[in-house]
Design a protein around this motif. Structure first.
Motif, PDB file in Angstrom:
ATOM      1  N   UNK A 244     -13.399 117.239 -16.882  1.00  0.00           N
ATOM      2  CA  UNK A 244     -13.981 115.981 -16.425  1.00  0.00           C
ATOM      3  C   UNK A 244     -13.198 115.366 -15.264  1.00  0.00           C
ATOM      4  N   UNK A 245     -12.063 115.984 -14.885  1.00  0.00           N
ATOM      5  CA  UNK A 245     -11.277 115.443 -13.768  1.00  0.00           C
ATOM      6  C   UNK A 245     -11.711 116.036 -12.433  1.00  0.00           C
ATOM      7  N   UNK A 246     -12.522 117.076 -12.450  1.00  0.00           N
ATOM      8  CA  UNK A 246     -12.940 117.712 -11.203  1.00  0.00           C
ATOM      9  C   UNK A 246     -14.048 116.898 -10.543  1.00  0.00           C
ATOM     10  N   UNK A 247     -14.209 117.111  -9.235  1.00  0.00           N
ATOM     11  CA  UNK A 247     -15.260 116.405  -8.499  1.00  0.00           C
ATOM     12  C   UNK A 247     -16.634 116.866  -8.984  1.00  0.00           C
ATOM     13  N   UNK A 248     -17.530 115.913  -9.133  1.00  0.00           N
ATOM     14  CA  UNK A 248     -18.885 116.242  -9.579  1.00  0.00           C
ATOM     15  C   UNK A 248     -18.947 116.673 -11.030  1.00  0.00           C
ATOM     16  N   UNK A 249     -17.999 116.225 -11.829  1.00  0.00           N
ATOM     17  CA  UNK A 249     -17.978 116.646 -13.230  1.00  0.00           C
ATOM     18  C   UNK A 249     -19.232 116.197 -13.978  1.00  0.00           C
ATOM     19  N   UNK A 250     -19.736 114.995 -13.652  1.00  0.00           N
ATOM     20  CA  UNK A 250     -20.919 114.498 -14.358  1.00  0.00           C
ATOM     21  C   UNK A 250     -22.125 115.389 -14.095  1.00  0.00           C
ATOM     22  N   UNK A 251     -22.330 115.803 -12.830  1.00  0.00           N
ATOM     23  CA  UNK A 251     -23.439 116.695 -12.504  1.00  0.00           C
ATOM     24  C   UNK A 251     -23.276 118.042 -13.192  1.00  0.00           C
ATOM     25  N   UNK A 252     -22.036 118.501 -13.273  1.00  0.00           N
ATOM     26  CA  UNK A 252     -21.792 119.780 -13.930  1.00  0.00           C
ATOM     27  C   UNK A 252     -22.119 119.701 -15.416  1.00  0.00           C
ATOM     28  N   UNK A 253     -21.715 118.606 -16.054  1.00  0.00           N
ATOM     29  CA  UNK A 253     -22.011 118.429 -17.477  1.00  0.00           C
ATOM     30  C   UNK A 253     -23.526 118.396 -17.708  1.00  0.00           C
ATOM     31  N   UNK A 254     -24.255 117.670 -16.863  1.00  0.00           N
ATOM     32  CA  UNK A 254     -25.710 117.585 -17.029  1.00  0.00           C
ATOM     33  C   UNK A 254     -26.371 118.950 -16.845  1.00  0.00           C
ATOM     34  N   UNK A 255     -25.870 119.764 -15.934  1.00  0.00           N
ATOM     35  CA  UNK A 255     -26.438 121.096 -15.732  1.00  0.00           C
ATOM     36  C   UNK A 255     -26.210 121.970 -16.962  1.00  0.00           C
ATOM     37  N   UNK A 256     -24.998 121.908 -17.537  1.00  0.00           N
ATOM     38  CA  UNK A 256     -24.711 122.693 -18.736  1.00  0.00           C
ATOM     39  C   UNK A 256     -25.563 122.230 -19.907  1.00  0.00           C
ATOM     40  N   UNK A 257     -25.685 120.931 -20.076  1.00  0.00           N
ATOM     41  CA  UNK A 257     -26.492 120.404 -21.173  1.00  0.00           C
ATOM     42  C   UNK A 257     -27.963 120.771 -21.013  1.00  0.00           C
ATOM     43  N   UNK A 258     -28.447 120.813 -19.766  1.00  0.00           N
ATOM     44  CA  UNK A 258     -29.830 121.204 -19.529  1.00  0.00           C
ATOM     45  C   UNK A 258     -30.067 122.657 -19.970  1.00  0.00           C
ATOM     46  N   UNK A 259     -29.104 123.518 -19.700  1.00  0.00           N
ATOM     47  CA  UNK A 259     -29.240 124.914 -20.142  1.00  0.00           C
ATOM     48  C   UNK A 259     -29.250 124.994 -21.663  1.00  0.00           C
ATOM     49  N   UNK A 260     -28.331 124.293 -22.307  1.00  0.00           N
ATOM     50  CA  UNK A 260     -28.262 124.334 -23.765  1.00  0.00           C
ATOM     51  C   UNK A 260     -29.535 123.771 -24.413  1.00  0.00           C
ATOM     52  N   UNK A 261     -30.129 122.762 -23.770  1.00  0.00           N
ATOM     53  CA  UNK A 261     -31.346 122.161 -24.325  1.00  0.00           C
ATOM     54  C   UNK A 261     -32.534 123.126 -24.253  1.00  0.00           C
ATOM     55  N   UNK A 262     -32.522 124.044 -23.283  1.00  0.00           N
ATOM     56  CA  UNK A 262     -33.636 124.981 -23.121  1.00  0.00           C
ATOM     57  C   UNK A 262     -33.457 126.282 -23.891  1.00  0.00           C
ATOM     58  N   UNK A 263     -32.312 126.456 -24.514  1.00  0.00           N
ATOM     59  CA  UNK A 263     -32.095 127.682 -25.286  1.00  0.00           C
ATOM     60  C   UNK A 263     -32.922 127.646 -26.566  1.00  0.00           C
ATOM     61  N   UNK A 264     -33.546 128.755 -26.928  1.00  0.00           N
ATOM     62  CA  UNK A 264     -34.230 128.806 -28.220  1.00  0.00           C
ATOM     63  C   UNK A 264     -33.212 128.730 -29.359  1.00  0.00           C
ATOM     64  N   UNK A 265     -33.604 128.227 -30.524  1.00  0.00           N
ATOM     65  CA  UNK A 265     -32.649 128.051 -31.627  1.00  0.00           C
ATOM     66  C   UNK A 265     -31.901 129.329 -31.997  1.00  0.00           C
ATOM     67  N   UNK A 266     -32.567 130.499 -31.969  1.00  0.00           N
ATOM     68  CA  UNK A 266     -31.899 131.744 -32.371  1.00  0.00           C
ATOM     69  C   UNK A 266     -30.834 132.170 -31.379  1.00  0.00           C
ATOM     70  N   UNK A 267     -30.906 131.679 -30.129  1.00  0.00           N
ATOM     71  CA  UNK A 267     -29.881 131.991 -29.152  1.00  0.00           C
ATOM     72  C   UNK A 267     -28.805 130.912 -29.131  1.00  0.00           C
ATOM     73  N   UNK A 268     -29.208 129.649 -29.303  1.00  0.00           N
ATOM     74  CA  UNK A 268     -28.218 128.578 -29.255  1.00  0.00           C
ATOM     75  C   UNK A 268     -27.200 128.710 -30.379  1.00  0.00           C
ATOM     76  N   UNK A 269     -27.618 129.143 -31.539  1.00  0.00           N
ATOM     77  CA  UNK A 269     -26.682 129.252 -32.653  1.00  0.00           C
ATOM     78  C   UNK A 269     -25.664 130.371 -32.450  1.00  0.00           C
ATOM     79  N   UNK A 270     -25.856 131.242 -31.450  1.00  0.00           N
ATOM     80  CA  UNK A 270     -24.876 132.294 -31.154  1.00  0.00           C
ATOM     81  C   UNK A 270     -23.843 131.855 -30.113  1.00  0.00           C
ATOM     82  N   UNK A 271     -24.079 130.686 -29.479  1.00  0.00           N
ATOM     83  CA  UNK A 271     -23.187 130.204 -28.425  1.00  0.00           C
ATOM     84  C   UNK A 271     -22.060 129.399 -29.065  1.00  0.00           C
TER      85      UNK A 271
END
Length: 329
Positions: A244-271
């Motif tokens: 969270x100390x890097x530049x653009x950390x908020x945008x990076x977090x939102x991008x990661x969360x967007x990927x996790x939100x689109x994962x199907x349940x059978x794949x998300x539980x393996x992450x």
């Protein structure tokens, strides 16, 4: 030579009073006229008719049957007496006055009814919101229903017609556990708030810098849904690892969360965890120890289907950043 006729005998019998027969201009002057007997009889019949006397009293007309309220005419035929005409005009004025006041009374009564209805609906407590008529609809593991009821109860006592349902919904959506809210009136004195809970998609270290042992449950929009102890954190949620100390950390977090939100349940539980150094360099780590190069959040649905297929082949690393040409190693 014409012989002179015998002198006319004086006429006997009743004559017309005060009337004289006018001379015939066609008769020769100075000569006697000879009148036939039949014409003379007709003249006598006409003269014998009695002449009406102007001073004699006239017969009064009979009152028409069934009309006792009509007074007999005492004046000339076809003309009503002045007093009777005045009575009729006065009666007509009274009838018009009664109609006018009746209409005014009806109008005032309708106006009073409208005023009473507006007061009862918009300003009285008859149709106001009651605390026992508040309904919260929606289910979620981290949805605080009591807190939602408290938000709605701020409007208790407000007439439903003046209730700001949009404002109540906006205040509900300010809560971290509510993603969407719709508030509808429930006549005569209630409301129903239908809530869509905000579901967490990742677990992150508490934002207090590690001073507490709590973990934040983060939603897909980066909002912390709840903070829980490590042993209470859902085991199927990946750990969010972003500096969270890097530049653009908020945008990076939102991008990661967007990927996790689109994962199907059978794949998300393996992450096991998900992180990135930038929005275009997202990395996933699986519970099996393998890593996944995801790239950006674009085409996440296609990347997820490709990765599920690649996982059938054991590998240390899977790269789906270009889903049309994935690689394994």
């Amino acid at each position: 030579m014409r012989q002179p006729s015998a002198p006319r005998a004086p006429r006997t019998g009743p004559t017309r009073t005060g009337a004289q027969r006018p001379p015939d201009p066609r008769a020769p002057r100075g000569a006697d006229l000879v009148i036939p007997a039949d014409e003379l009889a007709d003249l006598h019949a006409d003269w014998d008719e009695p002449v009406p006397d102007d001073d004699a009293p006239r017969e009064q007309p009979e009152v028409a049957p069934g009309r006792p309220d009509r007074a007999p005419r005492a004046a000339l035929p076809g003309r009503a007496p002045v007093s009777q005409l005045d009575d009729r005009l006065a009666e007509r004025r009274r009838a018009r006055s009664r109609v006018l006041w009746t209409r005014i009374g009806i109008g005032v009564g309708v106006l009073l009814l409208l005023v009473g209805a507006v007061w009862a609906v918009g300003f009285s407590s008859l149709l106001a919101l009651r605390s026992d008529r508040i309904v919260i609809a929606g289910e979620g593991a981290y949805l605080d229903r009591d807190a939602a009821v408290a938000v709605v109860e701020e409007a208790v006592g407000t007439p439903l017609v003046r209730l700001d349902t949009a404002g109540i919904a906006a205040r509900l959506e300010e809560r971290p556990d509510v993603a969407d809210a719709v508030v509808t009136r429930d006549w005569p004195g209630g409301v129903t708030a239908t809530l869509t809970p905000r579901e967490p998609v990742a677990v992150a270290a508490a934002a207090d810098g590690g001073e507490s042992e709590l973990l934040d449950l983060v939603g897909p929009d980066g909002v912390v849904v709840a903070s829980v102890a490590p042993d209470a954190a859902p085991g199927d949620l990946p750990l969010l690892t972003v500096d969270m100390t890097q530049d653009g950390a908020q945008d990076t977090v939102l991008a990661v969360l967007s990927v996790l939100d689109q994962l199907p349940p059978e794949l998300r539980e393996q992450v096991r965890d998900a992180g990135a150094t930038s929005p275009d360099a997202i990395e996933l780590r699986l519970h099996s120890g393998s890593s996944v190069g995801w790239g950006s959040a674009a085409e996440s649905d296609l990347k997820a289907r490709v990765l599920l297929t690649l996982l059938q082949v054991p590998a240390t690393r899977y790269d789906v950043s270009a889903p049309e040409a994935p690689t394994t190693s």
